[in-house]
Design an enzyme around this catalytic site. Structure first.
Site, PDB file in Angstrom:
ATOM      1  N   GLY A  11      -1.487  -4.449  -7.287  1.00 47.86           N
ATOM      2  CA  GLY A  11      -2.919  -4.742  -7.128  1.00 47.86           C
ATOM      3  C   GLY A  11      -3.770  -3.703  -7.828  1.00 47.86           C
ATOM      4  O   GLY A  11      -3.454  -2.516  -7.778  1.00 47.86           O
ATOM      5  N   ARG A  72       2.289  -8.474 -10.923  1.00 46.06           N
ATOM      6  CA  ARG A  72       3.470  -8.219 -10.085  1.00 46.06           C
ATOM      7  C   ARG A  72       4.596  -9.041 -10.701  1.00 46.06           C
ATOM      8  O   ARG A  72       4.529 -10.256 -10.719  1.00 46.06           O
ATOM      9  CB  ARG A  72       3.192  -8.649  -8.636  1.00 46.06           C
ATOM     10  CG  ARG A  72       2.099  -7.807  -7.972  1.00 46.06           C
ATOM     11  CD  ARG A  72       1.951  -8.145  -6.497  1.00 46.06           C
ATOM     12  NE  ARG A  72       1.090  -7.157  -5.827  1.00 46.06           N
ATOM     13  CZ  ARG A  72      -0.140  -7.424  -5.388  1.00 46.06           C
ATOM     14  NH1 ARG A  72      -0.647  -8.610  -5.515  1.00 46.06           N
ATOM     15  NH2 ARG A  72      -0.856  -6.483  -4.798  1.00 46.06           N
ATOM     16  N   ASP A 103       3.697   1.066  -3.912  1.00 42.30           N
ATOM     17  CA  ASP A 103       5.133   1.256  -3.662  1.00 42.30           C
ATOM     18  C   ASP A 103       6.014   0.324  -4.503  1.00 42.30           C
ATOM     19  O   ASP A 103       7.108   0.702  -4.906  1.00 42.30           O
ATOM     20  CB  ASP A 103       5.471   1.169  -2.165  1.00 42.30           C
ATOM     21  CG  ASP A 103       4.979  -0.113  -1.534  1.00 42.30           C
ATOM     22  OD1 ASP A 103       4.281  -0.898  -2.216  1.00 42.30           O
ATOM     23  OD2 ASP A 103       5.278  -0.340  -0.347  1.00 42.30           O
ATOM     24  N   THR A 126      -3.767   2.493  -5.205  1.00 41.26           N
ATOM     25  CA  THR A 126      -3.898   1.305  -4.347  1.00 41.26           C
ATOM     26  C   THR A 126      -5.045   1.549  -3.373  1.00 41.26           C
ATOM     27  O   THR A 126      -5.211   2.674  -2.888  1.00 41.26           O
ATOM     28  CB  THR A 126      -2.608   0.997  -3.561  1.00 41.26           C
ATOM     29  OG1 THR A 126      -2.944   0.097  -2.482  1.00 41.26           O
ATOM     30  CG2 THR A 126      -1.948   2.208  -2.959  1.00 41.26           C
ATOM     31  N   ASP A 128      -5.121   0.607  -0.467  1.00 37.09           N
ATOM     32  CA  ASP A 128      -4.628   0.590   0.914  1.00 37.09           C
ATOM     33  C   ASP A 128      -4.417   1.976   1.536  1.00 37.09           C
ATOM     34  O   ASP A 128      -4.335   2.097   2.752  1.00 37.09           O
ATOM     35  CB  ASP A 128      -3.300  -0.184   0.989  1.00 37.09           C
ATOM     36  CG  ASP A 128      -3.456  -1.619   0.542  1.00 37.09           C
ATOM     37  OD1 ASP A 128      -4.578  -2.149   0.631  1.00 37.09           O
ATOM     38  OD2 ASP A 128      -2.457  -2.224   0.091  1.00 37.09           O
ATOM     39  N   ASP A 130      -1.734   3.544   1.688  1.00 35.41           N
ATOM     40  CA  ASP A 130      -0.547   3.358   2.533  1.00 35.41           C
ATOM     41  C   ASP A 130       0.676   4.113   2.016  1.00 35.41           C
ATOM     42  O   ASP A 130       1.802   3.804   2.399  1.00 35.41           O
ATOM     43  CB  ASP A 130      -0.229   1.856   2.667  1.00 35.41           C
ATOM     44  CG  ASP A 130       0.022   1.183   1.322  1.00 35.41           C
ATOM     45  OD1 ASP A 130      -0.232   1.820   0.270  1.00 35.41           O
ATOM     46  OD2 ASP A 130       0.466   0.032   1.306  1.00 35.41           O
ATOM     47  N   ARG A 172      -3.401  -4.345   3.722  1.00 31.66           N
ATOM     48  CA  ARG A 172      -2.020  -4.822   3.929  1.00 31.66           C
ATOM     49  C   ARG A 172      -1.543  -4.416   5.326  1.00 31.66           C
ATOM     50  O   ARG A 172      -2.169  -4.828   6.295  1.00 31.66           O
ATOM     51  CB  ARG A 172      -1.089  -4.279   2.848  1.00 31.66           C
ATOM     52  CG  ARG A 172       0.083  -5.196   2.565  1.00 31.66           C
ATOM     53  CD  ARG A 172       0.938  -4.622   1.455  1.00 31.66           C
ATOM     54  NE  ARG A 172       0.339  -4.763   0.158  1.00 31.66           N
ATOM     55  CZ  ARG A 172       0.475  -5.825  -0.619  1.00 31.66           C
ATOM     56  NH1 ARG A 172       1.208  -6.827  -0.228  1.00 31.66           N
ATOM     57  NH2 ARG A 172      -0.104  -5.883  -1.788  1.00 31.66           N
ATOM     58  N   GLU A 223      -6.674  -6.520   8.024  1.00 32.48           N
ATOM     59  CA  GLU A 223      -5.987  -7.798   7.748  1.00 32.48           C
ATOM     60  C   GLU A 223      -4.575  -7.846   8.351  1.00 32.48           C
ATOM     61  O   GLU A 223      -4.056  -8.903   8.640  1.00 32.48           O
ATOM     62  CB  GLU A 223      -5.935  -8.094   6.248  1.00 32.48           C
ATOM     63  CG  GLU A 223      -5.100  -7.097   5.454  1.00 32.48           C
ATOM     64  CD  GLU A 223      -4.964  -7.462   3.986  1.00 32.48           C
ATOM     65  OE1 GLU A 223      -5.318  -8.577   3.582  1.00 32.48           O
ATOM     66  OE2 GLU A 223      -4.499  -6.582   3.221  1.00 32.48           O
TER      67      GLU A 223
END
Ligand code: F6P
Length: 323
Positions: A11, A72, A103, A126, A128, A130, A172, A223
């Site tokens: 993304g 992707r 990742d 990203t 996120d 994360d 995510r 989300e």
């Protein structure tokens, strides 16, 4: 090392362009040639590779998205796909790689270094946030600011109409965007995957407001919430109580775009320089990050399948302030 290939994958995230610029200019600063690989691993498989100069990355530091485009790739998950990609790199004389992504990108890179021995460093990009191994990922700050701006706007109309809003943010499986946009936006409750507030807890919180005739409220939902996204939660609350006039806003992909904040531009610049300098000093199969203001190189095993734990202090603050 003579030729470095750089690409973005997964993304997109605001600040990726600033990272590309930093990688290209650092490479050139150290008298290396730098090539851009288009559309991530897809472009690597197809041989869609362009030479980049210091000037070709001018006027992009302030732009969202990624000039190298992103994708992707399913084919790259196969050994045959990776062999095709490696042959294209060889053809261009590319002998080191810098990936900018999450990742999935790091996993792809890991296989490539393992199978073909090509030195490679991943830069965390990203929205996120994360990835463990770095306090912040590129794009997270901008996305969170975008979410806060949206929450502020929703607050105006929520108050005017005495409405209860469920606002869904991205992330995510991570609650970082939700927690911090929720604190900054003054949310009454923040629902994140890491900490399961039960639906009953949520009802108790809302009906406490009912007692004090508080009808207008903002609930921020990640989300990845385990008790349902914004739409589902709104439906469940409406089934239990007709006291509230409920609306839902899913912020979606608008969180991925826009001009990066100063923070993301500086982070991307630092990580871009550190990625190239790391490769030139022999780092490989690592993700570069910044922890406690220091550049760190994290091994694949220390990142993949590890959770970037949510900041407990932020959770505590959110709870105290949402009474
Ligand atoms: O990883 C970034 C992210 O925006 C997540 O927050 C979200 O779950 C996902 O990507 C959406 O992916 P796509 O753009 O493929 O719909």
């Amino acid at each position: 090392i003579k030729r470095i290939g750089v690409f973005t994958s997964g993304g997109d995230a605001p600040g990726m362009n600033a990272a590309i610029r930093a990688v290209v200019r650092t490479g050139i600063y150290y008298q290396k040639e730098v090539f851009g690989i288009m559309r991530g691993y897809e472009g690597m498989i197809e041989g869609d590779i362009v030479k980049l100069g210091a000037r070709s990355v001018g006027n992009i530091i302030q732009r969202g998205g990624t000039i190298l485009k992103t994708a992707r790739s399913k084919e790259f998950r196969t050994k045959e796909g990776r062999l095709k990609a490696y042959n294209n790199l060889k053809k261009e004389g590319i002998d080191a790689l810098v990936a900018i992504g999450g990742d999935g990108s790091f996993t792809g890179l890991h296989y490539l270094t393992e199978e073909f021995g090509i030195p490679a460093v991943c830069i965390p990009g990203t929205i996120d946030n994360d990835l463990t191994g770095t306090d912040y990922t590129i794009g997270y700050d901008t996305a969170t600011n975008t979410a806060v701006e949206a929450i502020d706007k929703i607050r105006d109309t929520a108050l005017s109409h005495n409405r209860l809003f469920f606002i869904e943010v991205m992330g995510r499986n991570s609650g970082y965007i939700a927690v911090n946009s929720g604190i900054a936006g003054g949310a009454a409750a923040i629902i994140i995957p890491e900490e399961t507030m039960s639906f009953e807890n949520l009802m108790t919180l809302l009906t406490a407001g009912e007692g004090s005739s508080k009808k207008s409220n903002l609930i921020v939902v990640a989300e990845g919430s385990k008790i349902g996204g914004a739409t589902e939660l709104a439906k469940k609350v409406a089934e239990r109580s007709d006291y509230f006039d409920i609306k839902v806003t899913v912020l979606g992909h608008l969180q991925r775009g826009g001009s990066p904040t100063y923070f993301d531009r500086v982070l991307a610049s630092k990580l871009g320089v550190a990625a190239v300098e790391g490769i030139l000093k022999g780092q490989t199969d690592v993700m570069v990050g910044i922890r406690n203001s220091k550049i760190v190189y994290n091994s694949f095993d220390s990142i993949i399948n590890h959770v970037h734990e949510i900041d407990q202090e932020s959770l505590r603050i959110a709870k105290i302030l949402s009474i």
